[in-house]
Design a protein around this motif. Sequence first.
Motif, PDB file in Angstrom:
ATOM      1  N   VAL A  64       0.861  -1.189   0.000  1.00  0.00           N
ATOM      2  CA  VAL A  64       0.000   0.000   0.000  1.00  0.00           C
ATOM      3  C   VAL A  64       0.893   1.232   0.000  1.00  0.00           C
ATOM      4  O   VAL A  64       1.817   1.342   0.804  1.00  0.00           O
ATOM      5  CB  VAL A  64      -0.932  -0.006   1.234  1.00  0.00           C
ATOM      6  N   LYS A  65       0.617   2.139  -0.929  1.00  0.00           N
ATOM      7  CA  LYS A  65       1.397   3.379  -1.059  1.00  0.00           C
ATOM      8  C   LYS A  65       1.313   4.230   0.203  1.00  0.00           C
ATOM      9  O   LYS A  65       0.241   4.308   0.822  1.00  0.00           O
ATOM     10  CB  LYS A  65       0.787   4.244  -2.180  1.00  0.00           C
ATOM     11  N   SER A  66       2.385   4.916   0.546  1.00  0.00           N
ATOM     12  CA  SER A  66       2.283   5.888   1.635  1.00  0.00           C
ATOM     13  C   SER A  66       1.479   7.078   1.130  1.00  0.00           C
ATOM     14  O   SER A  66       1.409   7.343  -0.068  1.00  0.00           O
ATOM     15  CB  SER A  66       3.671   6.340   2.086  1.00  0.00           C
ATOM     16  N   MET A  67       0.863   7.785   2.060  1.00  0.00           N
ATOM     17  CA  MET A  67      -0.041   8.876   1.692  1.00  0.00           C
ATOM     18  C   MET A  67       0.697   9.962   0.893  1.00  0.00           C
ATOM     19  O   MET A  67       0.107  10.598   0.017  1.00  0.00           O
ATOM     20  CB  MET A  67      -0.650   9.456   2.973  1.00  0.00           C
ATOM     21  N   GLY A  68       1.966  10.175   1.188  1.00  0.00           N
ATOM     22  CA  GLY A  68       2.740  11.193   0.480  1.00  0.00           C
ATOM     23  C   GLY A  68       2.829  10.933  -1.013  1.00  0.00           C
ATOM     24  O   GLY A  68       3.048  11.858  -1.801  1.00  0.00           O
ATOM     25  N   LEU A  69       2.649   9.691  -1.422  1.00  0.00           N
ATOM     26  CA  LEU A  69       2.747   9.344  -2.839  1.00  0.00           C
ATOM     27  C   LEU A  69       1.401   9.361  -3.558  1.00  0.00           C
ATOM     28  O   LEU A  69       1.330   9.068  -4.743  1.00  0.00           O
ATOM     29  CB  LEU A  69       3.403   7.965  -2.990  1.00  0.00           C
ATOM     30  N   THR A  70       0.344   9.680  -2.830  1.00  0.00           N
ATOM     31  CA  THR A  70      -0.955   9.806  -3.503  1.00  0.00           C
ATOM     32  C   THR A  70      -1.073  11.211  -4.072  1.00  0.00           C
ATOM     33  O   THR A  70      -0.338  12.121  -3.682  1.00  0.00           O
ATOM     34  CB  THR A  70      -2.132   9.570  -2.529  1.00  0.00           C
ATOM     35  N   SER A  71      -1.990  11.383  -5.011  1.00  0.00           N
ATOM     36  CA  SER A  71      -2.193  12.738  -5.525  1.00  0.00           C
ATOM     37  C   SER A  71      -3.671  13.024  -5.683  1.00  0.00           C
ATOM     38  O   SER A  71      -4.468  12.134  -5.976  1.00  0.00           O
ATOM     39  CB  SER A  71      -1.462  12.924  -6.854  1.00  0.00           C
ATOM     40  N   THR A  72      -4.028  14.257  -5.444  1.00  0.00           N
ATOM     41  CA  THR A  72      -5.412  14.703  -5.591  1.00  0.00           C
ATOM     42  C   THR A  72      -5.408  16.222  -5.671  1.00  0.00           C
ATOM     43  O   THR A  72      -4.345  16.854  -5.685  1.00  0.00           O
ATOM     44  CB  THR A  72      -6.287  14.197  -4.416  1.00  0.00           C
ATOM     45  N   LYS A  73      -6.590  16.831  -5.740  1.00  0.00           N
ATOM     46  CA  LYS A  73      -6.702  18.280  -5.627  1.00  0.00           C
ATOM     47  C   LYS A  73      -6.919  18.636  -4.156  1.00  0.00           C
ATOM     48  O   LYS A  73      -7.425  17.813  -3.393  1.00  0.00           O
ATOM     49  CB  LYS A  73      -7.891  18.786  -6.463  1.00  0.00           C
ATOM     50  N   TYR A  74      -6.538  19.845  -3.769  1.00  0.00           N
ATOM     51  CA  TYR A  74      -6.703  20.253  -2.375  1.00  0.00           C
ATOM     52  C   TYR A  74      -7.374  21.614  -2.280  1.00  0.00           C
ATOM     53  O   TYR A  74      -7.108  22.497  -3.098  1.00  0.00           O
ATOM     54  CB  TYR A  74      -5.339  20.339  -1.664  1.00  0.00           C
ATOM     55  N   TYR A  75      -8.207  21.716  -1.250  1.00  0.00           N
ATOM     56  CA  TYR A  75      -8.792  22.999  -0.846  1.00  0.00           C
ATOM     57  C   TYR A  75      -7.987  23.458   0.363  1.00  0.00           C
ATOM     58  O   TYR A  75      -7.754  22.669   1.280  1.00  0.00           O
ATOM     59  CB  TYR A  75     -10.258  22.751  -0.502  1.00  0.00           C
ATOM     60  N   ILE A  76      -7.533  24.703   0.339  1.00  0.00           N
ATOM     61  CA  ILE A  76      -6.719  25.231   1.443  1.00  0.00           C
ATOM     62  C   ILE A  76      -7.318  26.557   1.888  1.00  0.00           C
ATOM     63  O   ILE A  76      -7.493  27.464   1.070  1.00  0.00           O
ATOM     64  CB  ILE A  76      -5.258  25.474   0.991  1.00  0.00           C
TER      65      ILE A  76
END
Lengths: 429, 429
Positions: B341-353
């Motif tokens: 399972v990939k670490s979260m740092g290697l996932t990608s998505t859009k972000y609301y900040i």
Amino acid sequence: MSKNVIGVGLLGMGTVGRGVYRILTENRSGIEQKVGVPVEIKKILVRDTAKNRGVQLEEGVLTADVDEVINNPDIDIVVEVMGGIKPALPYALKALKNGKSLVTANKDMVAEHGKELFEAAEANNSDLLFEASVAGGIPIIRPLKECLAANRIQQVIGIINGTTNYMLTRMSKEGLDFQTALAEAQALGYAEADPSSDVEGYDAARKLAILASIAFNTRVSLNQVYVEGITRITAEDISYAADLNYVVKLLGIAKESEAGVEVHVHPAMLPKTHPLAPVDDVYNAVFVSGDAVGDVMFFGRGAGELPTASAVVADIMSAARSKLKHVPGLYNCTCFDEKPVKSMGLTSTKYYIRLNVDDRPGVLASIAFVLGNNDVSLASVIQKHTTGQAAEIVLVTHRVLEQNLQDALKIIKELSTVNEIANVIRVEE
Amino acid sequence: MSKNVIGVGLLGMGTVGRGVYRILTENRSGIEQKVGVPVEIKKILVRDTAKNRGVQLEEGVLTADVDEVINNPDIDIVVEVMGGIKPALPYALKALKNGKSLVTANKDMVAEHGKELFEAAEANNSDLLFEASVAGGIPIIRPLKECLAANRIQQVIGIINGTTNYMLTRMSKEGLDFQTALAEAQALGYAEADPSSDVEGYDAARKLAILASIAFNTRVSLNQVYVEGITRITAEDISYAADLNYVVKLLGIAKESEAGVEVHVHPAMLPKTHPLAPVDDVYNAVFVSGDAVGDVMFFGRGAGELPTASAVVADIMSAARSKLKHVPGLYNCTCFDEKPVKSMGLTSTKYYIRLNVDDRPGVLASIAFVLGNNDVSLASVIQKHTTGQAAEIVLVTHRVLEQNLQDALKIIKELSTVNEIANVIRVEE
């Protein structure tokens, strides 16, 4: 003796057949892991073995001789994806008689000849699986038969024809009229040159007969399904519906209560908040209510090469497993009961009625009088588009008996102040 | 020898246990028709056999001795509905060792000890069924294992915690803050006195671990699931989301691509047009994408006495059929592979900040500079609520790598002009 391969024979190599071939080829290793042995296509029946099929086929796999499929000792599972009744039905029956398990995507055949097919499957201890016959790739037959088996199913309401759902979506979102929406659907390949099976509701009726038979454990035949298509729906009706917080959908509705079973396909208005309301374009969805589970809904693509083939291949895998374990027929016919289907006059719902009338005092009163006399009470009234001498009235009734409404409409039609009953659409809540 | 009755023993008589008892009693004849023989509850393990259970029980059916259930020769199927790990797990394992089929609604046990349980089921040639452990009455485990078996599953996205979905719906529709929504959910019995398992996302994480394991044919353990709850979601974030045409949901997301498997639970913004967007209140839904079927969705009640029991009883009926046909284990463990399972740092998505910043020229430029330096590009910017010296900036990024975003946020946090990173919410499209 334990088998080390499951042989599959296809009857037909059209859109769905090609999809089945592609999935069995492209997902071969995953399918083998799940089934336990390889699942291999041995023979494919086609009319013209020379025609290019758009997929790479092994030498000799195509045949024009049906016996090479249904009489082939290397074939365990026959997959009927040719459609229609003749010759699909005799082929399917013969395959079952030869001890083959049968997987089919053919709603016409299952809806009209389910009894013969199930009897042949029982007699020969074979599986008869038909998940793809209703709502394409959406799991609905098996969930109804197995996952919801603990429930008394109270109703099944489906958007089970993608063509009409696409057309109604376009009419609703873009204000298109019926003919323009139809032409668009035809241009996109969603509707056939002769669109009557879709737009007249017969395609949906076949699927609903299958769903109702499983849901209520009684065989519902096609001629017991009341059918009305979408040809009379106008952009104007859809616009009134929107004002009333409804959307217009072609629904297949099957209900069972103490008063009996009812099964009907027709356009209906649904509240915008209903889970089926946002199901747009070519998507299908089936909404099921059970006494234990409450409301559940199944949503997805109701047609197309790979979605439909997804359901066919799942059935092939299931039939393969039961062949390997020597337990075919685990989930065959569940029509234990014989329940009568209510005539449409005995059903009840709310109705939307659009009338063109003379624009003068007393017209609404005379209409309301006739409705009241027939036990039809009104929930709301809209009067619009007054153009000098003519006016348009839209009425929405409370829940009333269909027969009472029809009786009232017959009288209203004859009123001298009523020019036309422009449309009557059921409202499902 | 063919059995003429299937004996069932319950471990536990809480909400779900009572529901199972009610369905097996009230729908007895329909269940017998479908299974072929009567399905009878022989024994129910409870702590206090004298307590009133709110249903009419036969004399002697309650017992405080677990062996009267799991060692009982009249019992074919043991139904574990006590919850938790101890003593549910040792009881379940012992029941399987004794040759009983096991039906459970226990997500904690299946998510954390699935391997042991499946090994015991395999070793003893018994069924292990757990449809009710995820999304209550909604058919999802069996559809994934059987109906969608022909597919390579690409993603599973679920609203699989009713409590938080109710709270977010109330926050969204009524503008409630988190604490008020929680108090309301507690008053209605949707949230427990200690709500952490729900609002921190752990309940959803257990269910997602189960779904991901089945979808991707690899065992995903609970500690591989990245988890973030909804406690930091404010009415303000939800209002910004609405302006951007999004809704905020607590999602369980599992994806597989060539780059690997990712499994995470967190609040996320979803476009209002997404099929999951209108799933409100305590309803659950699971959205699945497969390479053949495309997108399908399963919707319904994710909890409650009868919906959950609907799934348990369906599993009992399935286990009964396989007991009668002597073919248990037809659909047991499908975790053939071992995928990292990939670490979260290697996932990608859009972000609301959402940022609170000093209201002076150049602030946005300095933030944009840091983002750009870390390969984070912006899709939109909203600046609002200027109150003299402070301003609020809302940024939505393009699809970027989580690690890049986190690196950028660390630097942005230290900028003298940035008072606070008020919230960061993933955007799923």
